[in-house]
Structures are given as C-alpha cells and as structure tokens.
Design a protein around this motif. Structure first.
Motif, short mmCIF file in Angstrom:
data_model
loop_
_atom_site.label_atom_id
_atom_site.label_comp_id
_atom_site.label_asym_id
_atom_site.label_seq_id
_atom_site.Cartn_x
_atom_site.Cartn_y
_atom_site.Cartn_z
N ASP A 228 0.86 -1.19 0.00
CA ASP A 228 0.00 0.00 0.00
C ASP A 228 0.89 1.23 0.00
OD1 ASP A 228 -1.83 1.99 0.36
OD2 ASP A 228 -2.53 1.32 2.33
N GLY A 230 0.28 4.32 -0.42
CA GLY A 230 -0.25 5.47 0.29
C GLY A 230 0.12 5.49 1.76
N SER A 231 0.29 4.30 2.37
CA SER A 231 0.62 4.23 3.80
C SER A 231 2.10 3.99 4.05
CB SER A 231 -0.19 3.11 4.47
OG SER A 231 0.17 1.85 3.93
N TYR A 232 2.88 3.89 2.99
CA TYR A 232 4.32 3.64 3.10
C TYR A 232 4.96 4.80 3.87
CZ TYR A 232 8.80 1.78 1.34
OH TYR A 232 10.06 1.21 1.22
N ARG A 233 5.75 4.49 4.89
CA ARG A 233 6.31 5.58 5.70
C ARG A 233 7.71 5.24 6.19
NH1 ARG A 233 2.59 3.01 9.28
NH2 ARG A 233 3.49 2.44 11.33
N LEU A 246 3.10 -1.60 4.34
CA LEU A 246 1.89 -2.36 4.67
C LEU A 246 1.37 -3.07 3.41
CD1 LEU A 246 -0.04 0.08 7.03
CD2 LEU A 246 1.75 -1.59 7.58
N ARG A 248 -1.31 -4.63 0.73
CA ARG A 248 -2.65 -4.41 0.19
C ARG A 248 -3.57 -5.53 0.66
NH1 ARG A 248 -3.13 -0.82 -4.30
NH2 ARG A 248 -1.12 -0.07 -5.10
N GLN A 265 -1.62 -4.09 12.54
CA GLN A 265 -1.35 -3.62 11.19
C GLN A 265 -0.95 -4.81 10.31
OE1 GLN A 265 0.70 0.35 10.84
NE2 GLN A 265 1.41 -0.20 12.89
#
Length: 381
Positions: A228, A230-233, A246, A248, A265
């Motif tokens: 994912d 968009g949630s990569y941090r 994280l 998908r 998570q």
C-alpha cells in the motif's frame, strides 16, 4: 552556463541542512572525487560496524573461522576464535611476525600456528611460541600478540569494527526493539537464495535508492501491486531508519503477536537500513540481508544473504521476487551514476514527504566526513 569543477580540496565538506524543506542534496563531488572516496573509507567505514557473517561455524570450543571486513574497501583479515572456555573473540588474522595470513579456512584447533615461520598463538590471541628468536631483546612484548577487534552480535549475526563511534546497540538497538519478538536465532542461511550483485555505480547511490519508496510506483510495477504505497512511511533513528510497508488487501503480511509495536497492522515488510551500508529486510518468511561493499568510486558489490524462518511463506508477498526488484533498481542506479558526473548537475532538493531517509543518510555522511568525530546527538538534530 558555468560548468561545475570538482576540486579534491573539497573532500570532507559535505554538510546538509537539517531542515529537509529547505535543504539541498549532498554535494555531487561526493560521488566523483577520488579524495572523497578515500576519505570515506577511513571516516565512514572504519568508524562504523560491519557485518562479518553469522556464527554457525564457531559454536564449539576450538572453532576458528577466517572473515574479511568489508572486502574491496577495508579489506581487513579477521579471525573468529572460540577458546576452550567457550568465549568468542575476533582477532586480527595477520601474523605479528611478518604479516602472513594465519587461518585460511574454518577449522577446529587448540592453537593458531603460522605456516610461514611457525609462530604460535593460543585461542585468546596471545603468542606462545616462536623459534629461532634466542637473543632477541625485549621479546616477546604485547605487540607480538594478535590484536583483538571489537566484536558484537545481533542474534546470530556477527559485527566487527575498527574504531566504532558507538556501541552496536546505538546502531541496531531500534531494530531490536521493533522486531525483537522474532526468533532471530532460529533463522537459517539458505545458500540457494543468496548471491552477489555487481553494480556499476557509487555505493552511496545504491543506498539512496534503497532509502526511499518514492520510486516504487514508477520503477517496481509488480511490487507496487503488493504494498500500500499510500501508507508507506519512514521512521528515523540515530544510526538507522525504517521503511514500513503495509500489504494491500489480500496480499501476504506478518502475523504480528500482541507484543509487537505494530500489532493490528498488516505489515508486508520491514526495510531497515543501518548506517552506512547494511540493509535488513524482514519478510514473513525471514530475512534478506544486503551488505553494500564499495569496490571503487563507481563500482559496488551487494551481497544478498537469505536467512529463512518460515519456508512455507517464501513465494508470496513483498519478499517473493527480490531478483526482479534488484534488476530494476540496478538499472536506475546505474543511470543516475552517469548523470551525477554531468558538469551541469549541481544536486537537487528533497521531497519532504518521501525522501526523509535520503536526507537522514546525507546528514550522517556529512557528520562522519567532517574532521571531528560524530557525537551521540539525536537523529535529525
């Protein structure tokens, strides 16, 4: 337009602003100046911890195992030796008489004997015998013993250093706290999934590429379908950082226990980087360890070593197509290597949302390359 000149006298002046929103990337001379490359060997690699393999072949008293610290760069011959009492040491593998290499292959022995002139040492590194030295004054002296090299471990992984700026815990403590629930001592090396890659690029360019997920949608189409984005941090520590990916919906993820800080998570991968040149990639199947080994100013070898924990999960998720991802990364890194040599390239800016890891890396490079030794201040300070 004035072309950029790269003077060798600039080596060591690589500071980067602490504010990522205004900072410019590290000076391009870091990648192309031979003096900077030589300086990095002593100021960066000689003052950091280097992975020297696992401990599988030195579990028993009397075990001897030769290692090499960062081949192609530091090239330091080392010897892991476990004495009769079970204590493990890292010694210089160089005879203190005339510099012969002492142990050339893993073995079991009661002493270390030089094959050149028969000088002998016990497994603590103390010289015990030397023929034909009658009449030598002030002999033996402490200089005749084998130097002991700083040695620490992370699970069953061994780390050595020449003059480390801090204990290994300062480099790997945050990793240990994050994934300490994993049974690291149960991970086993899988030679069939391990290999070396040679890359025609500066070692730091390879590291920079690793340290950001910014390129994933554009370079790694298949991987992008598994995680994912968009949630990569990124999370920054003193001498390390983490990229948390994280999964998908429907894709492979860790089954995290309640004691994990990330419980609840769906973690696809933990991508840890440890300054300056180590990647610890944890997947549901185990660990892909990558050691970046500078071979020259524009040549890098990357040692991939697979340590398997759960073989049933090897063929799914973010850790299932590592060779393909590596080939995609190498193609772009080698193109960047050509670009940074351009007389018109002066460096760029950082994405504040996607390149925190690269900024962190460049800040540490500037800190270590400076004439004064690094201190224990907090990351990003």
């Amino acid at each position: 337009m004035t072309m950029r000149h790269v003077p060798s006298s600039d080596a060591g002046h690589f500071g980067v602003d602490a504010d990522i929103t205004t900072a410019a990337t590290i000076a391009p001379s870091f990648y192309v100046d031979e003096a900077a490359h030589a300086l990095a060997r002593e100021r960066i690699f000689a003052r950091s911890w280097q992975w020297i393999g696992d401990l599988a072949d030195v579990t028993q008293p009397g075990s001897l195992s030769p290692r090499e610290m960062l081949p192609g760069c530091l090239d330091e011959p080392l010897l892991l030796a476990r004495d009769a009492g079970g204590e493990l040491r890292c010694l210089s593998n160089v005879c203190t008489h005339r510099g012969n290499l002492l142990v050339k292959a893993p073995c079991h022995a009661e002493q270390i004997r030089c094959s050149y002139h028969s000088r002998r040492f016990d497994l603590r590194g103390r010289m015990t015998f030397m023929p034909e030295f009658d009449g030598a004054k002030n002999f033996p002296s402490p200089a005749d013993h084998l130097p002991q090299v700083p040695l620490e471990r992370f699970g069953d992984l061994a780390f050595a250093a020449i003059e480390p700026v801090a204990a290994l815990e300062s480099f790997l403590g945050d990793v240990r706290r994050r994934i300490g629930w994993m049974p690291l001592t149960q991970f086993r090396l899988d030679p069939s999934r391990s290999r070396d890659y040679d890359v025609d690029a500066h070692w730091a360019l390879y590291v920079e590429n690793y340290l950001e997920g910014f390129h994933v949608p554009f370079v790694h189409a298949d991987l992008n379908q598994l995680i994912d984005y968009g949630s990569y941090r990124s999370e920054l520590f003193r001498y390390a950082n983490l990229q948390l990916a994280l999964a998908r919906d429907g894709e492979a993820a860790f089954e995290l226990p309640p004691q994990s800080p990330d419980h609840g998570q769906r973690v696809a991968a933990y991508y840890f980087w440890v300054f300056p040149n180590l990647m610890l990639n944890f997947y549901p199947w185990g660990l892909s360890l990558n050691l970046v080994q500078p071979q020259g100013i524009a040549r890098t070898r990357v040692a991939f070593r697979a340590y398997v924990w759960d073989a049933s999960r090897l063929d799914g998720g973010a850790g299932s197509a590592l060779h393909q991802v590596e080939m995609e990364d190498e193609a772009v890194v080698q193109a960047v290597q050509r670009g940074v040599r351009s007389r018109w390239y002066r460096g760029g800016r950082y994405s504040p949302t996607r390149e925190q890891g690269v900024h962190h890396f460049h800040r540490l490079l500037g800190e270590f390359m400076a004439p004064t030794a690094p201190t224990s201040r907090a990351a990003g300070a």
